[in-house]
Design a protein around this motif. Structure first.
Motif, mmCIF file in Angstrom:
data_model
loop_
_atom_site.group_PDB
_atom_site.id
_atom_site.type_symbol
_atom_site.label_atom_id
_atom_site.label_comp_id
_atom_site.label_asym_id
_atom_site.label_seq_id
_atom_site.Cartn_x
_atom_site.Cartn_y
_atom_site.Cartn_z
ATOM 1 N N THR A 20 -10.777 -4.040 8.104
ATOM 2 C CA THR A 20 -10.937 -2.602 7.432
ATOM 3 C C THR A 20 -9.491 -1.784 7.366
ATOM 4 O O THR A 20 -9.009 -1.376 6.943
ATOM 5 C CB THR A 20 -11.621 -1.207 7.701
ATOM 6 N N ILE A 21 -8.518 -2.288 8.761
ATOM 7 C CA ILE A 21 -7.030 -1.713 9.122
ATOM 8 C C ILE A 21 -6.303 -2.581 8.516
ATOM 9 O O ILE A 21 -5.334 -1.415 7.694
ATOM 10 C CB ILE A 21 -6.874 -2.186 10.046
ATOM 11 N N VAL A 22 -6.745 -3.731 7.927
ATOM 12 C CA VAL A 22 -5.693 -4.606 7.133
ATOM 13 C C VAL A 22 -5.583 -4.136 5.713
ATOM 14 O O VAL A 22 -4.720 -4.020 4.586
ATOM 15 C CB VAL A 22 -5.546 -5.993 7.297
ATOM 16 N N THR A 23 -6.662 -3.738 5.679
ATOM 17 C CA THR A 23 -7.237 -3.288 3.511
ATOM 18 C C THR A 23 -6.078 -1.399 3.725
ATOM 19 O O THR A 23 -5.763 -1.735 2.371
ATOM 20 C CB THR A 23 -8.495 -3.423 3.822
ATOM 21 N N SER A 24 -6.872 -1.102 5.084
ATOM 22 C CA SER A 24 -6.637 0.521 4.645
ATOM 23 C C SER A 24 -5.116 0.330 4.386
ATOM 24 O O SER A 24 -4.294 1.141 4.266
ATOM 25 C CB SER A 24 -6.734 0.698 5.600
ATOM 26 N N ILE A 25 -4.013 -0.079 5.085
ATOM 27 C CA ILE A 25 -2.783 -0.492 5.262
ATOM 28 C C ILE A 25 -2.132 -1.193 4.399
ATOM 29 O O ILE A 25 -1.573 -0.733 3.608
ATOM 30 C CB ILE A 25 -1.714 -1.682 6.527
ATOM 31 N N GLY A 26 -3.151 -1.941 4.131
ATOM 32 C CA GLY A 26 -2.079 -2.030 2.274
ATOM 33 C C GLY A 26 -2.478 -1.166 0.692
ATOM 34 O O GLY A 26 -1.655 -1.392 0.488
ATOM 35 N N LEU A 27 -3.647 -0.831 0.747
ATOM 36 C CA LEU A 27 -3.818 0.637 0.178
ATOM 37 C C LEU A 27 -2.518 2.092 0.415
ATOM 38 O O LEU A 27 -1.965 2.746 -0.406
ATOM 39 C CB LEU A 27 -4.793 0.665 0.302
ATOM 40 N N ILE A 28 -2.430 2.049 1.607
ATOM 41 C CA ILE A 28 -1.679 2.998 2.014
ATOM 42 C C ILE A 28 -0.111 2.627 1.570
ATOM 43 O O ILE A 28 0.321 3.354 0.826
ATOM 44 C CB ILE A 28 -1.480 3.992 3.515
ATOM 45 N N LEU A 29 -0.217 1.373 1.907
ATOM 46 C CA LEU A 29 1.535 1.156 1.693
ATOM 47 C C LEU A 29 1.881 0.881 -0.292
ATOM 48 O O LEU A 29 2.935 1.237 -0.681
ATOM 49 C CB LEU A 29 1.917 -0.334 1.917
ATOM 50 N N HIS A 30 0.775 1.024 -0.781
ATOM 51 C CA HIS A 30 1.298 0.601 -2.279
ATOM 52 C C HIS A 30 1.268 1.550 -2.857
ATOM 53 O O HIS A 30 1.449 2.160 -3.658
ATOM 54 C CB HIS A 30 0.094 -0.082 -2.679
ATOM 55 N N HIS A 31 0.592 3.130 -2.241
ATOM 56 C CA HIS A 31 0.704 4.421 -2.476
ATOM 57 C C HIS A 31 1.915 4.858 -2.240
ATOM 58 O O HIS A 31 2.749 5.521 -3.034
ATOM 59 C CB HIS A 31 -0.459 5.112 -2.047
ATOM 60 N N ILE A 32 1.865 4.727 -1.858
ATOM 61 C CA ILE A 32 3.635 5.032 -1.052
ATOM 62 C C ILE A 32 4.951 4.617 -1.777
ATOM 63 O O ILE A 32 5.643 5.461 -1.446
ATOM 64 C CB ILE A 32 3.783 4.468 0.801
ATOM 65 N N PHE A 33 4.372 3.257 -2.493
ATOM 66 C CA PHE A 33 5.139 3.300 -3.237
ATOM 67 C C PHE A 33 5.067 3.494 -4.236
ATOM 68 O O PHE A 33 6.671 3.582 -5.548
ATOM 69 C CB PHE A 33 4.657 0.948 -3.702
ATOM 70 N N GLY A 34 3.730 4.013 -5.257
ATOM 71 C CA GLY A 34 3.808 4.580 -5.665
ATOM 72 C C GLY A 34 4.072 6.385 -6.431
ATOM 73 O O GLY A 34 4.723 6.879 -7.090
ATOM 74 N N VAL A 35 4.452 6.890 -4.371
ATOM 75 C CA VAL A 35 5.379 8.352 -5.095
ATOM 76 C C VAL A 35 6.178 7.497 -5.282
ATOM 77 O O VAL A 35 6.937 8.715 -5.713
ATOM 78 C CB VAL A 35 5.177 8.434 -3.304
ATOM 79 N N TRP A 36 7.418 6.854 -4.950
ATOM 80 C CA TRP A 36 8.419 6.459 -4.827
ATOM 81 C C TRP A 36 8.411 6.184 -6.039
ATOM 82 O O TRP A 36 9.223 6.487 -7.769
ATOM 83 C CB TRP A 36 9.136 5.576 -4.061
ATOM 84 N N HIS A 37 7.631 5.480 -6.901
ATOM 85 C CA HIS A 37 7.297 4.453 -8.278
ATOM 86 C C HIS A 37 7.201 5.480 -9.945
ATOM 87 O O HIS A 37 7.855 5.775 -10.580
ATOM 88 C CB HIS A 37 6.977 3.420 -8.644
ATOM 89 N N GLY A 38 5.922 6.512 -9.108
ATOM 90 C CA GLY A 38 5.723 8.018 -10.285
ATOM 91 C C GLY A 38 7.037 8.348 -10.128
ATOM 92 O O GLY A 38 7.271 9.254 -10.928
ATOM 93 N N ASP A 39 7.853 9.192 -9.142
ATOM 94 C CA ASP A 39 9.416 10.037 -9.281
ATOM 95 C C ASP A 39 10.269 9.880 -10.212
ATOM 96 O O ASP A 39 10.458 10.170 -11.173
ATOM 97 C CB ASP A 39 9.230 10.122 -7.881
ATOM 98 N N ARG A 40 10.175 8.380 -10.424
ATOM 99 C CA ARG A 40 11.988 7.674 -10.544
ATOM 100 C C ARG A 40 10.716 7.202 -12.148
ATOM 101 O O ARG A 40 11.931 7.504 -13.074
ATOM 102 C CB ARG A 40 11.321 5.658 -10.046
#
Length: 238
Positions: free
Chosen positions: A150-170
């Motif tokens: 669950t921790i590995v899954t959560s880290i992967g999901l959060i990293l993807h969404h953090i990237f999405g913050v930059w990508h969405g703003d861009r």
């Protein structure tokens, strides 16, 4: 090099699934402006959904089936108040994950899908509600399950969404230019930050809408059907 016994292959499989989904989802979003010129907004939305949704459903089923894989770091499901806390956090996460900024008719391509520049409702709290909702969901489920998977899954999901913050703003900057910069100055990524420093204010009447009512009904149905969902997904071997 030998890996510890608790580090099951499922840890790497879910990361691979998340990486593949990130490529399809974020890559498709990046190509939207160009592809729509050739095939139109509706056909693009259909193709995008036909690729993204099966991958998302596959990940959900795989997560359910392997959520107790790996090392059990803690087990507090029997502690008084934990279950209520997890359900409360999960419910809050869905109000961020599925805010009223989504037009259901556009998602289904019944109306022409468009890129919107929102500054109302939950966007006043955070400019990236999906990221915030995903973090809350991950915290709740990691607290409940307490496994390395669950921790590995959560880290992967959060990293993807953090990237999405930059990508969405861009992408919004590319499409709207100075108009987006103005919205960016009046909103914040961190929840409530723009409200606390006076750049933004909550307009509670904006939350009185069928969209938020729909999210509330969805949460109630999810709570009711959760045991059934667990049984059905357990029958799918992944």
């Amino acid at each position: 090099m030998f890996l510890p016994n608790w580090l099951t292959p499922s840890h790497f499989v879910i990361l691979g699934m998340l990486f593949g989904f990130a490529i399809v989802h974020s890559g498709g979003a990046a190509l939207r402006h160009k592809v729509e010129k050739y095939i139109g907004a509706r056909l693009y939305r259909i193709l995008f959904a036909s690729l993204s949704l099966p991958l998302a459903l596959l990940m959900i089923v795989y997560f359910f089936n392997h959520r107790y894989d790996g090392l059990q770091l803690w087990q507090i499901q029997g502690v008084v108040g934990v279950k209520a806390t997890v359900w409360t956090l999960s419910a809050i996460s869905f109000f961020f994950l599925y805010p009223a900024t989504f037009n259901l008719l556009e998602i289904a391509a019944l109306q022409k899908p468009q890129v919107h520049l929102y500054e109302t409702g939950i966007i006043r709290i955070t400019r990236h509600p999906q990221m915030v909702g995903q973090v809350i969901w991950c915290v709740a489920h990691t607290l409940w399950l307490g496994t390395t998977f669950t921790i590995v899954t959560s880290i992967g999901l959060i990293l993807h969404h953090i990237f999405g913050v930059w990508h969405g703003d861009r992408r919004l900057k590319y499409r709207y230019g100075e108009a987006f910069e103005s919205v960016k100055q009046r909103t914040s990524v961190i929840p409530f930050a723009a409200i606390l420093d006076g750049r933004q204010s909550i307009q509670w009447q904006e939350f009185i809408s069928f969209a938020y009512l729909g999210v509330t009904i969805f949460i109630i149905l999810l709570w009711w059907s959760h045991p059934l969902l667990m049984r059905v997904t357990s029958e799918i071997r992944l």
